[in-house]
Design an enzyme around this catalytic site. Sequence first.
Site, short mmCIF file in Angstrom:
data_model
loop_
_atom_site.label_atom_id
_atom_site.label_comp_id
_atom_site.label_asym_id
_atom_site.label_seq_id
_atom_site.Cartn_x
_atom_site.Cartn_y
_atom_site.Cartn_z
CD GLU A 143 -2.63 1.29 2.41
OE1 GLU A 143 -3.63 1.94 2.48
OE2 GLU A 143 -2.09 0.65 3.61
CG ASP A 178 -6.28 4.15 1.92
OD1 ASP A 178 -7.08 5.44 1.55
OD2 ASP A 178 -6.20 3.84 2.92
CD GLN A 204 -7.32 0.02 3.29
OE1 GLN A 204 -6.27 0.67 3.19
NE2 GLN A 204 -7.51 -0.98 4.29
CD GLU A 240 -6.67 1.94 6.70
OE1 GLU A 240 -5.93 1.22 7.71
OE2 GLU A 240 -6.43 2.33 5.67
#
Length: 260
Positions: A143, A178, A204, A240
């Site tokens: 990530e 993300d 995310q 998240e």
Amino acid sequence: MPRFAANLSMMYNEHAFLDRFAAAAADGFRAVEFLFPYEHAAAELRARLDANGLTQALFNAAPGDWAAGERGLAALPGREADFRGTIGRALEYAGVIGNDRIHVMAGLIPADADRARCRATYLENLAFAANAAAAQGVTVLIEPINTRDMPGYFLNRQDDGQAICKEVGAANLKVQFDCYHCQIVEGDVAMKLKRDIAGIGHIQIAGVPERHEPDVGELNYPYLFEVMDTLGYDGWIGCEYRPRAGTSAGLGWLKPYLGR
């Protein structure tokens, strides 16, 4: 149609950790994710999932000593043996819990570090992790994380994450995209999704800039969800984010997507 996983490390902090599974299910979630499972027995976590009809989307391999400030080991030269141990333990947990995604954190790199050496270590460790995970049908995720929240983190940009996956060359190594981190580091989130979708293994979300609910801040998530649908993304979307107040009270954004 987007499918959402509650992140139990950030959401439902009104409840003890093991009670967050039931709280998420009561609000309509059908999957969960969290940072680390290792304070609890894998069988206990699996029992909570099964009791509430939940799927585990992913969790992280152990990051080293989190309390001491470590944020992953994969890109740290000299920590290879420690890293390999975290992969073995993560796969043991995944074998019981049932998830097919494990996020591996790169680590914090000093400003004067030899980045070429760190990158070589990262590639070698990711190849090891992907090979070990493949035997269990598990995908390893990396990530890109923004340096405002995590100064010194080795991996920050989406294109670098994709390049690393391609260099390792393992079919079960993908990027955890993300949207929150991407927006802070480089923006142009929709175009990054379109460019990289083949190499994305998990998505995310959180509001930018304060990492609250996705209906707060500068990103237009209803539009981004349409983009994800158009691209054929059918994986879980991890929530998240840190709720501004009560977790359940802030889920107005989710209601249009439940039961569709």
